[in-house]
Design an enzyme around this catalytic site. Sequence first.
Site, PDB file in Angstrom:
ATOM      1  N   CYS A 134       0.840  -1.204   0.000  1.00  0.00           N
ATOM      2  CA  CYS A 134       0.000   0.000   0.000  1.00  0.00           C
ATOM      3  C   CYS A 134       0.872   1.251   0.000  1.00  0.00           C
ATOM      4  O   CYS A 134       1.431   1.634   1.038  1.00  0.00           O
ATOM      5  CB  CYS A 134      -0.918  -0.041   1.225  1.00  0.00           C
ATOM      6  SG  CYS A 134      -1.861   1.461   1.471  1.00  0.00           S
ATOM      7  N   CYS A 137      -0.307   4.001   2.345  1.00  0.00           N
ATOM      8  CA  CYS A 137      -0.016   3.775   3.775  1.00  0.00           C
ATOM      9  C   CYS A 137       1.463   4.017   4.081  1.00  0.00           C
ATOM     10  O   CYS A 137       1.797   4.619   5.091  1.00  0.00           O
ATOM     11  CB  CYS A 137      -0.330   2.334   4.193  1.00  0.00           C
ATOM     12  SG  CYS A 137      -1.846   1.691   3.544  1.00  0.00           S
ATOM     13  N   ASP A 138       2.354   3.524   3.238  1.00  0.00           N
ATOM     14  CA  ASP A 138       3.772   3.474   3.607  1.00  0.00           C
ATOM     15  C   ASP A 138       4.679   4.378   2.761  1.00  0.00           C
ATOM     16  O   ASP A 138       5.860   4.525   3.082  1.00  0.00           O
ATOM     17  CB  ASP A 138       4.286   2.023   3.466  1.00  0.00           C
ATOM     18  CG  ASP A 138       3.463   1.072   4.320  1.00  0.00           C
ATOM     19  OD1 ASP A 138       3.036   1.494   5.414  1.00  0.00           O
ATOM     20  OD2 ASP A 138       3.245  -0.079   3.905  1.00  0.00           O
TER      21      ASP A 138
END
Length: 259
Positions: A134, A137-138
């Site tokens: 993701c 997300c990261d």
Amino acid sequence: MQYFDVIIVGAGIAGMTAGIYVKRAGLSVLIVEKTVHGGQIINTLNIENWPGDLGVSGADLANKIYGQVSELGVEVKYEEVETMNEISGKKGFRVKTDENEYSCGAIILAMGTEPRRLSEKQTADAGKRAISYCATCDGALYKDKPVVVVGSGNTAKHEIRYLENIASKVYHIHHDDPIPKDAEAVFVAIGRVPNTKVAKDLVDINSEGYIVAEEDCKTSRAGVFVAGDCRTKKVRQLVTAAGDGAIAAEAAIDYLAKK
Ligand SMILES: Cc1cc2nc3c(=O)[nH]c(=O)nc-3n(C[C@H](O)[C@H](O)[C@H](O)COP(=O)(O)OP(=O)(O)OC[C@H]3O[C@@H](n4cnc5c(N)ncnc54)[C@H](O)[C@@H]3O)c2cc1C
């Protein structure tokens, strides 16, 4: 062993919608979720095709639906379902999680899909470097650092566009290509697979891993229904997941009434 009329496996959009319908019909219902409510949509920043809410984020949508689920008094447990069996003599089902064991009259399977994992070869090649599924997300963790995106579909293109604003360089490689030596993180976007292994001894599953059912959401086993992305279907979207949730719930309610 605690009994519920219906146990729903998965608190994605399909599972939570099914919970709302079952509860409103006056039956007892438990939703079991192994991670967080909302399912695969929670990391999406902007949804433009959920009717009535232009530009809602996945997290906000999931929390809104969860709020409704809680308000109605649907019980939700954060546990992972490990096995499901029919009790002999067709006396319902036993559902075992990593923490508890429950029994129920009917089951709704709403386990959705998960990202396809990196191949063994590329995992070994990645070594100790971070592997992420993701970018939203990261991605921020790799500001001004070189990263690589694995995959060739639309999701991979989306991840590349997102990371280009953050990383110093974004390599793009395909499944099983060697991973560039200087990339500090590997972002994987090679499709999704259904989360259905837990149901393999309970219902028919096709060669791609999807639970076999038509639009009526009835599986090969009486008393077990399926909703959302883990079902054989053409369109895997939020509205079709919600639609399946309602259909599976009504089918379960009808099944229990006839019993
Ligand atoms: C990046 C991305 C963007 C998307 N954008 C859109 C969009 O803009 N519009 C749109 O309509 N659709 C979009 N989709 C598709 C949409 O997210 C899905 O169709 C929908 O979320 C499916 O919901 P579901 O409830 O069937 O499954 P999921 O959301 O996958 O939920 C399944 C749940 O079951 C849980 N679970 C699995 N196994 C177990 C177990 N053994 N025990 C307990 N719990 C378990 C999982 O943890 C998960 O929470 C997108 C999908 C992705 C990946």
